[in-house]
Design a protein around this motif. Structure first.
Motif, PDB file in Angstrom:
ATOM      1  N   GLN A  42     156.950  30.559  22.296  1.00  0.00           N
ATOM      2  CA  GLN A  42     158.179  30.418  23.093  1.00  0.00           C
ATOM      3  C   GLN A  42     158.168  31.372  24.281  1.00  0.00           C
ATOM      4  N   PHE A  43     157.724  32.599  24.050  1.00  0.00           N
ATOM      5  CA  PHE A  43     157.634  33.615  25.103  1.00  0.00           C
ATOM      6  C   PHE A  43     156.766  33.111  26.255  1.00  0.00           C
ATOM      7  N   TYR A  44     155.604  32.600  25.928  1.00  0.00           N
ATOM      8  CA  TYR A  44     154.683  32.106  26.966  1.00  0.00           C
ATOM      9  C   TYR A  44     155.244  30.874  27.665  1.00  0.00           C
ATOM     10  N   GLU A  45     155.734  29.924  26.894  1.00  0.00           N
ATOM     11  CA  GLU A  45     156.183  28.655  27.480  1.00  0.00           C
ATOM     12  C   GLU A  45     157.463  28.828  28.296  1.00  0.00           C
ATOM     13  N   THR A  46     158.362  29.739  27.862  1.00  0.00           N
ATOM     14  CA  THR A  46     159.607  29.973  28.604  1.00  0.00           C
ATOM     15  C   THR A  46     159.319  30.548  29.975  1.00  0.00           C
ATOM     16  N   TYR A  47     158.415  31.531  30.026  1.00  0.00           N
ATOM     17  CA  TYR A  47     158.160  32.214  31.284  1.00  0.00           C
ATOM     18  C   TYR A  47     157.078  31.547  32.126  1.00  0.00           C
ATOM     19  N   THR A  48     156.589  30.406  31.667  1.00  0.00           N
ATOM     20  CA  THR A  48     155.738  29.564  32.527  1.00  0.00           C
ATOM     21  C   THR A  48     156.436  28.241  32.828  1.00  0.00           C
ATOM     22  N   SER A  49     157.719  28.146  32.423  1.00  0.00           N
ATOM     23  CA  SER A  49     158.483  26.927  32.704  1.00  0.00           C
ATOM     24  C   SER A  49     158.768  26.808  34.191  1.00  0.00           C
ATOM     25  N   ALA A  50     159.025  25.594  34.624  1.00  0.00           N
ATOM     26  CA  ALA A  50     159.293  25.353  36.047  1.00  0.00           C
ATOM     27  C   ALA A  50     160.529  26.117  36.513  1.00  0.00           C
ATOM     28  N   ALA A  51     161.566  26.175  35.653  1.00  0.00           N
ATOM     29  CA  ALA A  51     162.810  26.852  36.034  1.00  0.00           C
ATOM     30  C   ALA A  51     162.574  28.339  36.279  1.00  0.00           C
ATOM     31  N   PHE A  52     161.829  28.979  35.385  1.00  0.00           N
ATOM     32  CA  PHE A  52     161.579  30.408  35.553  1.00  0.00           C
ATOM     33  C   PHE A  52     160.622  30.662  36.707  1.00  0.00           C
ATOM     34  N   MET A  53     159.622  29.813  36.866  1.00  0.00           N
ATOM     35  CA  MET A  53     158.669  29.982  37.965  1.00  0.00           C
ATOM     36  C   MET A  53     159.349  29.803  39.313  1.00  0.00           C
ATOM     37  N   ASP A  54     160.317  28.886  39.374  1.00  0.00           N
ATOM     38  CA  ASP A  54     161.068  28.697  40.618  1.00  0.00           C
ATOM     39  C   ASP A  54     161.859  29.961  40.962  1.00  0.00           C
ATOM     40  N   LEU A  55     162.468  30.581  39.947  1.00  0.00           N
ATOM     41  CA  LEU A  55     163.203  31.818  40.171  1.00  0.00           C
ATOM     42  C   LEU A  55     162.250  32.931  40.593  1.00  0.00           C
ATOM     43  N   SER A  56     161.098  32.985  39.967  1.00  0.00           N
ATOM     44  CA  SER A  56     160.091  33.982  40.338  1.00  0.00           C
ATOM     45  C   SER A  56     159.667  33.811  41.788  1.00  0.00           C
ATOM     46  N   GLU A  57     159.548  32.555  42.225  1.00  0.00           N
ATOM     47  CA  GLU A  57     159.172  32.279  43.609  1.00  0.00           C
ATOM     48  C   GLU A  57     160.245  32.785  44.562  1.00  0.00           C
ATOM     49  N   LYS A  58     161.502  32.651  44.173  1.00  0.00           N
ATOM     50  CA  LYS A  58     162.610  33.117  45.013  1.00  0.00           C
ATOM     51  C   LYS A  58     162.544  34.614  45.227  1.00  0.00           C
ATOM     52  N   THR A  98     159.996  43.589  21.370  1.00  0.00           N
ATOM     53  CA  THR A  98     161.175  43.374  20.530  1.00  0.00           C
ATOM     54  C   THR A  98     162.386  43.009  21.378  1.00  0.00           C
ATOM     55  N   ASN A  99     162.572  43.679  22.509  1.00  0.00           N
ATOM     56  CA  ASN A  99     163.665  43.326  23.414  1.00  0.00           C
ATOM     57  C   ASN A  99     163.497  41.910  23.954  1.00  0.00           C
ATOM     58  N   HIS A 100     162.269  41.511  24.248  1.00  0.00           N
ATOM     59  CA  HIS A 100     162.024  40.143  24.722  1.00  0.00           C
ATOM     60  C   HIS A 100     162.455  39.122  23.674  1.00  0.00           C
ATOM     61  N   GLN A 101     162.199  39.408  22.412  1.00  0.00           N
ATOM     62  CA  GLN A 101     162.603  38.478  21.353  1.00  0.00           C
ATOM     63  C   GLN A 101     164.121  38.332  21.323  1.00  0.00           C
ATOM     64  N   ILE A 102     164.828  39.444  21.495  1.00  0.00           N
ATOM     65  CA  ILE A 102     166.295  39.404  21.504  1.00  0.00           C
ATOM     66  C   ILE A 102     166.798  38.585  22.687  1.00  0.00           C
ATOM     67  N   ILE A 103     166.217  38.807  23.847  1.00  0.00           N
ATOM     68  CA  ILE A 103     166.637  38.085  25.058  1.00  0.00           C
ATOM     69  C   ILE A 103     166.396  36.591  24.916  1.00  0.00           C
ATOM     70  N   LEU A 104     165.228  36.212  24.428  1.00  0.00           N
ATOM     71  CA  LEU A 104     164.911  34.795  24.273  1.00  0.00           C
ATOM     72  C   LEU A 104     165.798  34.130  23.227  1.00  0.00           C
ATOM     73  N   GLN A 105     166.197  34.882  22.220  1.00  0.00           N
ATOM     74  CA  GLN A 105     167.030  34.322  21.161  1.00  0.00           C
ATOM     75  C   GLN A 105     168.471  34.146  21.611  1.00  0.00           C
ATOM     76  N   ARG A 106     168.978  35.067  22.418  1.00  0.00           N
ATOM     77  CA  ARG A 106     170.411  35.092  22.730  1.00  0.00           C
ATOM     78  C   ARG A 106     170.772  34.568  24.114  1.00  0.00           C
ATOM     79  N   CYS A 107     169.785  34.410  24.988  1.00  0.00           N
ATOM     80  CA  CYS A 107     170.068  33.952  26.358  1.00  0.00           C
ATOM     81  C   CYS A 107     169.511  32.550  26.571  1.00  0.00           C
TER      82      CYS A 107
END
Length: 386
Positions: A91-107, A161-170
């Motif tokens: 999930q960590f890898y796929e979330t942060y390689t998603s189009a939505a996140f990559m678009d934000l990274s580009e911004k 560990t913080n990344h797991q919390i963020i992915l779970q709750r956001c």
């Protein structure tokens, strides 16, 4: 013996000993950072590997469970490598390689927090001696590089560990970005980050600051990020009815939680701080010092709805602090009127005439999730870059 040690530390060796402590703490901090970086990179690489296998149908649904069992069998000392944890890495890898996140990274690609780097490199110089190019073993003699997306350096700003919390709750890329950077800036540990998310720090920090005076925004442009218009004080356990003295005493008793809610740059100075003016004594409810803005912060507590007359009292306290207590190297004092409720229109009228760096902040005794973002995330990132 204890008295002798105390005498030595106050004597000629005190400065030398302090430097040794600084060396120990600095290297300890770097060691922790290296471990956190290694954990994040491990999660990224494992997540990429398993994701690729699943997407290409090379692995069935039971293979991940078999992998977890295999890791335990091969090395029982490796803890935490369950099927669930491995899927979190996917999930960590796929979330942060998603189009939505990559678009934000580009911004935000021009911001230093979002500069991508190859997985064979590392943001921390120490790690270049530890991390090498990820490899896949194809047979007993050959290794080929694993093709994976670049890991944004943003992800290295907090631990696994913080990344797991963020992915779970956001649920949105904007929230991911905010809490990663907010956790680093406020140095939040796991439980502290969970509370920040639960109390919707995202909305409260990024909301449009309409309850700050013009002189506060002019004198302290960073106040829009550092000071909140709303505080959640559920940790006080207040009864249905209480007086201002009860509110103040509970805050002092729960000072650690209160400072975490307000922001870790706050340092507690005094309660019912005495201000002597013209031979008379006046008392400010709470007095703090803010490290980032380098100024005294006076907080007046009100258990009722905002009354413009209370603002005059607070400005009087600020004048007394600036004239009698502010040091030459410190900036003008800030006043925060913390009340149970406030009519935004009444606050706007009152603050329009305020000649001091003041603000009104509402507090809530219980969590009420569901705020609306009114200000750009980009301003928050720009503030951190400065």
């Amino acid at each position: 013996m204890d008295k002798q040690v105390a005498h030595v530390t106050r004597g000629e060796y005190a400065q030398d000993f302090a430097q040794i402590i600084q060396i120990i703490e600095q290297n300890r901090s770097q060691a922790i950072q290296v471990i956190n970086h290694a954990s994040v990179l491990t999660a990224w690489q494992v997540g990429a590997y398993v994701s690729d296998k699943i997407k290409n149908a090379a692995w069935g649904s039971k293979v991940v469970q078999q992998l977890a069992e295999y890791i335990h069998t091969q090395n029982p000392t490796l803890k935490g490598w369950s099927k669930r944890t491995i899927y979190k890495m996917v999930q960590f890898y796929e979330t942060y390689t998603s189009a939505a996140f990559m678009d934000l990274s580009e911004k935000f690609k021009h911001h230093k927090q979002f500069v991508p780097f190859e997985t064979a490199q590392f943001v921390s110089p120490e790690m270049t001696q530890i991390v090498s190019t990820p490899l896949i073993q194809t047979d007993s003699t050959q290794f080929v590089p694993l093709k994976m997306a670049q890991l944004p350096s943003l992800l290295m700003h907090t631990g696994w560990t913080n990344h797991q919390i963020i992915l779970q709750r956001c649920s949105s890329p904007e929230e991911y970005v905010f809490y990663i950077l907010y956790a680093e800036y406020q140095k939040l540990q796991n439980k502290q980050l969970e509370r920040a998310i639960k109390s919707d720090a995202y909305s409260r920090v990024l909301s449009d600051k309409k309850m700050q005076s013009a002189i506060l925004k002019e004198t302290y442009p960073q106040a829009e990020v550092l000071l909140k218009d709303k505080s959640i004080l559920e940790f006080l356990g207040l009864p249905q009815r209480y007086k201002e003295s009860k509110l103040r005493n509970e805050i002092v008793s729960h000072m650690k939680e209160f400072i975490l809610e307000m922001g870790k740059d706050f340092l507690f100075v005094d309660q019912e701080h005495t201000l002597e003016v013209g031979g008379q004594n006046f008392r400010c409810d709470l007095l703090f010092y803010h490290r980032a803005m380098q100024c005294l912060v006076a907080i007046e507590l009100k258990t009722t709805t905002f009354d413009p007359r209370d603002l005059g009292q607070l400005e009087f306290y600020l004048e007394a602090l600036d004239q009698n207590e502010k040091r030459s190297n410190e900036n003008p004092s800030i006043g925060i009127l913390m009340c149970k409720d406030a009519n935004p229109e009444v606050v706007r009228y009152a603050l329009n005439r305020s000649v001091s760096p003041t603000m009104v902040s509402k507090y809530e005794e219980q969590l009420k999730v569901g705020s609306v973002i009114q200000r750009s995330l980009e301003e928050f990132v720009e503030f951190l870059n400065k």
